[in-house]
Design an enzyme around this catalytic site. Structure first.
Site, PDB file in Angstrom:
ATOM      1  N   LYS A   1       0.866  -1.183   0.000  1.00  0.00           N
ATOM      2  CA  LYS A   1       0.000   0.000   0.000  1.00  0.00           C
ATOM      3  C   LYS A   1       0.892   1.219   0.000  1.00  0.00           C
ATOM      4  O   LYS A   1       2.038   1.166   0.468  1.00  0.00           O
ATOM      5  CB  LYS A   1      -0.884   0.014   1.253  1.00  0.00           C
ATOM      6  CG  LYS A   1      -2.144   0.846   1.098  1.00  0.00           C
ATOM      7  CD  LYS A   1      -3.227   0.089   0.370  1.00  0.00           C
ATOM      8  CE  LYS A   1      -4.499   0.892   0.253  1.00  0.00           C
ATOM      9  NZ  LYS A   1      -5.630   0.061  -0.184  1.00  0.00           N
TER      10      LYS A   1
HETATM   11  P1  NAD Z   1     -12.892   7.797  -2.295  1.00  0.00           P
HETATM   12  O1  NAD Z   1     -11.845   8.801  -2.030  1.00  0.00           O
HETATM   13  O2  NAD Z   1     -13.400   7.635  -3.683  1.00  0.00           O
HETATM   14  O3  NAD Z   1     -14.144   8.060  -1.349  1.00  0.00           O
HETATM   15  C1  NAD Z   1     -14.002   8.180   0.042  1.00  0.00           C
HETATM   16  C2  NAD Z   1     -15.359   8.528   0.616  1.00  0.00           C
HETATM   17  O4  NAD Z   1     -15.198   8.622   2.035  1.00  0.00           O
HETATM   18  C3  NAD Z   1     -15.895   9.885   0.145  1.00  0.00           C
HETATM   19  O5  NAD Z   1     -17.281   9.812  -0.065  1.00  0.00           O
HETATM   20  C4  NAD Z   1     -15.596  10.791   1.324  1.00  0.00           C
HETATM   21  O6  NAD Z   1     -16.507  11.880   1.433  1.00  0.00           O
HETATM   22  C5  NAD Z   1     -15.797   9.811   2.470  1.00  0.00           C
HETATM   23  N1  NAD Z   1     -15.177  10.358   3.656  1.00  0.00           N
HETATM   24  C6  NAD Z   1     -13.927  10.872   3.765  1.00  0.00           C
HETATM   25  N2  NAD Z   1     -13.768  11.416   4.965  1.00  0.00           N
HETATM   26  C7  NAD Z   1     -14.945  11.229   5.617  1.00  0.00           C
HETATM   27  C8  NAD Z   1     -15.448  11.596   6.881  1.00  0.00           C
HETATM   28  N3  NAD Z   1     -14.687  12.319   7.703  1.00  0.00           N
HETATM   29  N4  NAD Z   1     -16.707  11.201   7.241  1.00  0.00           N
HETATM   30  C9  NAD Z   1     -17.498  10.500   6.381  1.00  0.00           C
HETATM   31  N5  NAD Z   1     -17.084  10.164   5.147  1.00  0.00           N
HETATM   32  C10 NAD Z   1     -15.843  10.528   4.786  1.00  0.00           C
HETATM   33  O7  NAD Z   1     -12.313   6.405  -1.739  1.00  0.00           O
HETATM   34  P2  NAD Z   1     -12.745   4.926  -2.141  1.00  0.00           P
HETATM   35  O8  NAD Z   1     -11.820   4.466  -3.199  1.00  0.00           O
HETATM   36  O9  NAD Z   1     -14.215   4.867  -2.344  1.00  0.00           O
HETATM   37  O10 NAD Z   1     -12.339   4.127  -0.817  1.00  0.00           O
HETATM   38  C11 NAD Z   1     -13.229   3.980   0.289  1.00  0.00           C
HETATM   39  C12 NAD Z   1     -12.770   2.804   1.147  1.00  0.00           C
HETATM   40  O11 NAD Z   1     -12.741   1.618   0.336  1.00  0.00           O
HETATM   41  C13 NAD Z   1     -11.359   2.920   1.718  1.00  0.00           C
HETATM   42  O12 NAD Z   1     -11.296   2.252   2.948  1.00  0.00           O
HETATM   43  C14 NAD Z   1     -10.515   2.158   0.704  1.00  0.00           C
HETATM   44  O13 NAD Z   1      -9.293   1.713   1.228  1.00  0.00           O
HETATM   45  C15 NAD Z   1     -11.451   1.025   0.394  1.00  0.00           C
HETATM   46  N6  NAD Z   1     -11.192   0.329  -0.874  1.00  0.00           N
HETATM   47  C16 NAD Z   1     -11.160   1.003  -2.048  1.00  0.00           C
HETATM   48  C17 NAD Z   1     -10.927   0.303  -3.225  1.00  0.00           C
HETATM   49  C18 NAD Z   1     -10.964   0.963  -4.568  1.00  0.00           C
HETATM   50  O14 NAD Z   1     -10.920   0.240  -5.579  1.00  0.00           O
HETATM   51  N7  NAD Z   1     -11.064   2.263  -4.685  1.00  0.00           N
HETATM   52  C19 NAD Z   1     -10.695  -1.087  -3.181  1.00  0.00           C
HETATM   53  C20 NAD Z   1     -10.738  -1.741  -1.949  1.00  0.00           C
HETATM   54  C21 NAD Z   1     -10.995  -1.018  -0.807  1.00  0.00           C
END
Ligand code: NAD
Length: 422
Positions: free
Chosen positions: A108
């Site tokens: 990561k």
């Molecule tokens: P992203 O940046 O696209 O979205 C993050 C979301 O979290 C946004 O809606 C943001 O407003 C919200 N957020 C941030 N701070 C916040 C707060 N203080 N209170 C409430 N909401 C808040 O990120 P993502 O890619 O959707 O990732 C989200 C989760 O999924 C993370 O844990 C990431 O590690 C995990 N994940 C992502 C992927 C991927 O393919 N993108 C794959 C596996 C796991």
């Protein structure tokens, strides 16, 4: 987010796999090897801002394990990124890939930055300079980043372009697979954008199959409306789920009859967050957790489901779309109350599985249709769910412990057969 960090995230991650290691009797030195990352790369680099001043940034690339294949894992841009967080996230990637049965390891990366405070041009310079600083620490057969919180396909395109330029003209066409989650135009895979959310939907479908529940009778609350949360919410609402509360960093909104997710996506694209969405009630952050729902899907950041919040929650199923959203205290509360948890390493594996497909397509320069990608994704995830359910029945444990046990079975076998050099 107002929930304080309860303990080191890496410590939580280690405890999670150690519980399963105890259950199935994993011996040393495999346990110690998996406790710490293989490599920790920390880089400090300057970037010129639009006003001509320079700012120093710190970036991380933590390579946890490559026993099953090249290091693999996303890059996060967030102000809270630190060594502890990235170490935990890297470790989860190792177990996620092992559980999915794909030939990739765990890593990561991240930069401590609030991307919302920088222009597109500045972010491009941060991505390019970070890629340059990582240099030969990444590579298509060595370590392959992807998007995560705060990063997107445009940033992955810049990363790939920078790496290709560092490699020189003779290798430029061979290094597209240095990063996944690219745009379709630059060698991304059909279906990658929605893959993590789609995998979360498959987790929900799988649970419905186990319990006899119908998707169109379920109410769902979602925290996070970024890549993962928004695609999951769209796909789930298309299947008839009532998405009743959604929260993000701008606020929390709800509608008892269910939110119009398509309209909400348009709103978020225009306004940067869910706050102010018409046809919804404004709610508090705590109401996101306390409003009764059949299913709660954390899809934002880690440590959101704390002990006190878990005590006040009224739901039957938690699907961990985010990595590490449940604290150990909350996990105990949910276990006592019979709330089922589909763990992160299973629930959100769809992203890395389609990243694997993207890497394969880049290697062969042959591209698959979206239907083909989705079909292969479903097969891999369904097999992983089946393996977890079977191992759970053997061990009489939680779904998280069973998921780790399946992953450990595969990792330990390879360590046993390969031994330790020299
Ligand atoms: P992203 O940046 O696209 O979205 C993050 C979301 O979290 C946004 O809606 C943001 O407003 C919200 N957020 C941030 N701070 C916040 C707060 N203080 N209170 C409430 N909401 C808040 O990120 P993502 O890619 O959707 O990732 C989200 C989760 O999924 C993370 O844990 C990431 O590690 C995990 N994940 C992502 C992927 C991927 O393919 N993108 C794959 C596996 C796991």
């Amino acid at each position: 987010m107002d929930a304080p960090r309860q303990r080191s995230l890496h410590q939580t991650a280690v405890e999670q796999f150690q519980r399963a290691a105890d259950l199935i009797g994993v011996v040393e030195p495999t346990r110690s090897i998996l406790t710490e990352p293989k490599n920790e790369v920390i880089v400090n680099f300057p970037v010129e801002l639009d006003d001509g001043t320079w700012e120093m940034f710190t970036g991380y690339r933590i390579q946890h394990s490559n026993i099953l294949g090249p290091f693999k894992g996303g890059i996060r841009f967030h102000p809270d990124v630190d060594l502890d967080e990235v170490k935990a996230l890297a470790q989860w990637m190792t177990f996620k890939c092992a559980l999915a049965g794909i030939p990739l390891g765990g890593a990561k990366g991240g930069v401590t930055i609030d991307p919302g405070n920088y222009s597109t041009a500045e972010l491009q310079r941060v991505v390019r300079r970070f890629t340059h600083a990582l240099g030969s620490n990444i590579g298509p057969e060595h370590d392959i980043p992807a998007p995560d919180v705060g990063t997107n396909s445009q940033m992955m395109d810049w990363l790939m372009d920078t790496y290709a330029n560092i490699c020189g003209p003779a290798n430029r066409q061979m290094v597209k697979g240095v990063v996944t989650g690219k745009s379709l135009a630059t060698g991304g895979s059909a279906g990658r954008e929605a893959a993590t959310g789609r995998g979360v939907l498959y987790a929900l479908r799988y649970w419905c199959g186990e319990t006899g529940e119908r998707l169109d009778s379920l109410s769902v609350s979602v925290q996070g409306f970024g890549n993962v949360g928004s695609h999951f919410a769209r796909l789930a609402s298309e299947e008839g789920c009532r998405i009743q509360v959604v929260g993000d960093h701008t606020g929390t909104i709800g509608a008892e009859k269910g939110l119009d997710i398509e309209a909400l996506s348009v709103w978020v694209a225009e306004h940067g967050g869910v706050a102010g969405f018409p046809d919804s009630d404004e709610m508090t952050t705590e109401e996101l957790f306390s409003t009764p729902a059949d299913v709660f899907v954390p899809a934002a950041l880690e440590n959101q489901l704390t002990g006190p919040r878990a005590t006040g929650m009224d739901c039957r199923l938690i699907i961990e779309a985010a990595n590490g959203p449940t604290t150990p205290e909350a996990e105990d509360v949910f276990a006592d109350r019979g709330v089922e948890i589909v763990p992160d390493i299973l629930a959100n594996a769809g992203g890395v599985v389609v990243s694997y497909f993207e890497w394969l397509q880049n290697k062969s320069a042959r591209y698959w249709s979206e239907e083909d990608v989705d079909e292969r994704l479903r097969t891999i995830l369904w097999d992983a769910h089946d393996a977890v359910v079977a191992r759970r029945a053997e061990l009489g444990c939680t779904r998280r412990e069973a998921a780790y046990a399946v992953a450990l079975d595969r990792l330990v076998e390879v360590y046993d057969r390969r031994g330790i050099f020299p």
